[in-house]
Design an enzyme around this catalytic site. Structure first.
Site, mmCIF file in Angstrom:
data_model
loop_
_atom_site.group_PDB
_atom_site.id
_atom_site.type_symbol
_atom_site.label_atom_id
_atom_site.label_comp_id
_atom_site.label_asym_id
_atom_site.label_seq_id
_atom_site.Cartn_x
_atom_site.Cartn_y
_atom_site.Cartn_z
ATOM 1 N N LYS A 113 0.875 -1.171 0.000
ATOM 2 C CA LYS A 113 0.000 0.000 0.000
ATOM 3 C C LYS A 113 0.914 1.223 0.000
ATOM 4 C CE LYS A 113 -3.459 2.615 2.461
ATOM 5 N NZ LYS A 113 -2.850 3.822 1.863
ATOM 6 N N ASP A 134 1.700 5.299 0.065
ATOM 7 C CA ASP A 134 1.162 6.473 0.739
ATOM 8 C C ASP A 134 1.155 7.636 -0.247
ATOM 9 O OD1 ASP A 134 0.158 7.969 2.744
ATOM 10 O OD2 ASP A 134 1.964 8.020 3.978
ATOM 11 N N GLU A 138 3.966 1.540 4.778
ATOM 12 C CA GLU A 138 2.709 1.928 5.402
ATOM 13 C C GLU A 138 1.760 0.748 5.633
ATOM 14 O OE1 GLU A 138 -1.233 4.652 4.898
ATOM 15 O OE2 GLU A 138 -0.039 4.212 3.141
#
Length: 197
Positions: A28, A30, A165
């Site tokens: 994931k 950011d 993240e």
């Protein structure tokens, strides 16, 4: 054929990665969710709420020109990276608000919703990603998000250790539907902050 912005499919936030091998797992990033569209009106880039940010993402628009297709809608995340090579949200915010276009932007593409007049949203995500991989050149500011090998737990451990993240897990057979869904799940890594007591 004129294409319209498609509201993004959004992963639900969960505590732990899903188990089983019917999932694919990716990092994931950011950044800002971004949709790149190409049709007879040229290249346009949109925010997750459908705002046209082509002017702010002018470098990425230039890169998207090189993608060899008549028309497409690509779903991804615009990021900027720090010295450690990690996506840096604060740096992204200042890059996007500067007057002159930023040269530090990258787009991590993770889905393909439309290609050359065909709506691909009813295909499994696994197949859409395969076509996306073929479509995007291996070099440049637009990169394809890699699916990481291993179980959800193993990928989470790796992502956490790397100081990232979090991760997103997607059911391999999931079709694309706008809005929140449990077929895509995001799991965040929480850095333990040491407290001085």
């Amino acid at each position: 054929m004129r294409l319209k912005f498609i509201k993004p499919m959004e992963p639900e936030l969960v505590e732990t990665p899903p188990q089983g091998d019917e999932w694919l797992h990716e990092i994931k990033f950011d950044g800002y969710r971004t949709q790149i569209m190409k049709d007879e009106n040229g290249i346009r880039l949109f925010t997750k709420n459908g705002y046209d940010w082509t002017g702010r993402y002018i470098e990425l628009a230039g890169e998207a020109e090189a993608i060899e297709a008549e028309s497409f809608i690509i779903d991804g995340e615009t990021i900027t990276v720090n010295e450690a090579g990690l996506s840096d949200f604060q740096a992204l915010q200042s890059a996007v608000t500067r007057r002159e276009p930023s040269r530090d932007l990258y787009l991590v593409a993770f889905d393909l919703l439309h290609l050359n007049g065909h709506d691909l949203r009813n295909m499994p995500v696994e197949d859409r990603r395969e076509i996306l991989q073929e479509l995007i050149p291996a070099v440049g500011r637009i990169q394809v998000s890699k699916a990481l090998p291993g179980t959800g737990d193993a990928v989470y451990h790796l992502v956490d250790r790397a100081g990232l993240e979090g991760m997103v897990s997607k059911r391999k057979d999931s079709v694309y539907r706008s809005g929140p869904t449990m077929n895509w799940r995001k799991i965040k890594c929480y850095a333990e902050k040491e407290m001085d007591i």
